[in-house]
Scaffold this motif. Sequence first.
Motif, short mmCIF file in Angstrom:
data_model
loop_
_atom_site.label_atom_id
_atom_site.label_comp_id
_atom_site.label_asym_id
_atom_site.label_seq_id
_atom_site.Cartn_x
_atom_site.Cartn_y
_atom_site.Cartn_z
N GLU A 1 0.84 -1.30 -0.04
CA GLU A 1 -0.06 0.08 0.06
C GLU A 1 0.84 1.25 -0.07
O GLU A 1 0.20 2.38 -0.03
N PRO B 1 -9.34 9.17 -4.74
CA PRO B 1 -8.33 8.11 -5.22
C PRO B 1 -6.99 8.41 -4.61
O PRO B 1 -6.51 9.21 -4.58
N ASP C 1 -1.68 -5.89 -8.36
CA ASP C 1 -2.74 -5.18 -9.22
C ASP C 1 -4.04 -4.66 -8.83
O ASP C 1 -4.63 -3.80 -8.73
N TRP C 2 -4.54 -5.76 -8.27
CA TRP C 2 -6.01 -5.98 -7.79
C TRP C 2 -6.30 -4.84 -6.63
O TRP C 2 -7.14 -4.06 -6.47
N ARG D 1 4.78 -0.02 -5.02
CA ARG D 1 4.35 -1.15 -5.93
C ARG D 1 5.02 -2.44 -5.88
O ARG D 1 6.27 -2.23 -5.98
N TYR E 1 -3.97 -2.02 -6.25
CA TYR E 1 -3.99 -0.76 -6.74
C TYR E 1 -5.00 -0.31 -7.52
O TYR E 1 -5.48 1.03 -7.54
N GLU E 2 -5.78 -1.15 -8.31
CA GLU E 2 -7.14 -0.76 -8.79
C GLU E 2 -8.08 -0.48 -7.76
O GLU E 2 -8.99 0.63 -7.92
N GLU E 3 -8.17 -0.98 -6.68
CA GLU E 3 -9.16 -0.57 -5.42
C GLU E 3 -8.71 0.64 -4.99
O GLU E 3 -9.80 1.35 -4.61
N TYR F 1 -2.88 6.96 -5.70
CA TYR F 1 -2.26 6.43 -6.60
C TYR F 1 -0.97 6.06 -5.98
O TYR F 1 -0.15 6.74 -5.43
N GLU G 1 -7.44 3.29 -6.34
CA GLU G 1 -7.71 4.24 -7.25
C GLU G 1 -9.17 4.55 -7.36
O GLU G 1 -9.60 5.68 -7.83
N GLN G 2 -9.96 3.71 -6.93
CA GLN G 2 -11.64 3.92 -6.94
C GLN G 2 -12.11 4.46 -5.52
O GLN G 2 -13.09 4.75 -5.54
N ARG G 3 -10.88 4.90 -4.82
CA ARG G 3 -11.40 5.31 -3.67
C ARG G 3 -11.81 6.71 -3.46
O ARG G 3 -11.19 7.42 -4.80
#
Length: 478
Positions: free
Chosen positions: A186, A206, A194-195, A189, A197-199, A208, A201-203
């Motif tokens: 968190e 967001p 990847d799952w 990287r 980092y996608e989650e 990154y 970015e949806q916060r």
Amino acid sequence: MVPFRLYPFQKVIVNALETERFNILRKFRQAGCTTIAAAYSVWKCIFNEHQTIVILSVGDTESTEVLDRIKIMYEEVPEWMKPKATQINAHNLRLENNSHIKSRPSGKQSGRGLSGSLLIIDEAAFIEHIDTIWAAVYPIISTGGRAFVLSTVNGIGNWYHEVWEGAEEGSNAFNPIQINWKDHPEYHRVTGFDWLYEEMEQRDPPMYIDDWEKTTRANLSHKKWLQEYECEFLGTGDTFIEGQILESLLHNTSEDFYRLYNNRMYVWKDSDPTGNYFIAVDVALGRERDYSAFQVLDLHTGEQVAEFYSNTTPVNEFAKILYEQGTRYNTCPILVERNTIGNNLIDYLWEQLEYENVWFDEKGLPGFQTTSKTRDAILIEMEEALRINEVKLNSKRTVMELNTFIISDHGRFQADTGQNDDLVMSLALSIYGARRYREQNPGIVINKNYREQKPLSPLRSWDMGGGIKEDITWLMKD
């Protein structure tokens, strides 16, 4: 659905808890290690009988918070998988298989009466009287119990720092666990997440992952970043030398040296018959209190070529060592701080051993007289020399002493509590003396690479106490 798994660095911790009896963890901020310790405790007690786990926290608030996490974890386990609880309150979870988790606040008497198969000390660097607590509880676990000490760092010279240093050196039974913030998916990287980092970015807002370090560094001082995330043991005050300079100095130290005088002297480079050198001395009684120290600088390059450090060397023996090394380095000038015992050293070196190149000040007196004014002046010259890359330090122990040389709340330049400044002061004297000796001997050729080095940091603005910024250039004048 977001998959559940332990992060790689968390697996390292759990594996160590299973394989090593005594563990000490040096962790970065918000690493989730207390939660890992709590989860391990729940697992241990559910699936093993007659376990007693004691968790010691900084205060009562922290201890109840830990047990709250434990109770939530226990409640989430399916009923068929866990033994029933026979006692649940703010500080205890007791199960019918005779396993028991106790969560307690720390206090001077906390170690008394605490028996357990596993002792967990959370944020140990922040617990008062931790040395007394450990001394009281150790006999209880010494015959088969286990211990897990975890903490973010909190300065130097405390019990946690000493135990960690001992673990790294192998001088105690603790297994050191070092984790880095870059191991946390968190924060940095990591392949396979990847799952996540996608989650992230949806916060809302967001997040990154590739911006985390830059954003966090921008919101913290350099010292806070080093302490909270790089896990550096730093002094309690602002370091006299800025953090980025200390980092660079430490990176450029050298382990390529040999020892003399029963490990008291390190030598990186022998004398060049065509070279010019300068020795400066900070002297002590040699009775296991303060240290006697001297530095040898190459006047052509500014490189530290040798260093002496001892708290058991009597003054007369110290004078003989200085005579030998001064002669070895082409009968170079030797500057001795002449305060108190320094006068005895000068007398022995000049009058009895007849060393011919003792340094004299502008008044024609041998040695250097340290006052509050001249002390600040030579220290500020040292800071400048290190900042502009005028001096190359090879000694890690000198750099580590610079790490604990601070600016106190009252604006005084001093060693942190429980630390020494003898290598720092001998370095400051050597830089001061070397600069004046070059001025008086313009024939000494300065290595071009030495002159062309780039500064390590911009000019520092000095606060001489009370928050007042003061022009200190007058201190630099003879």
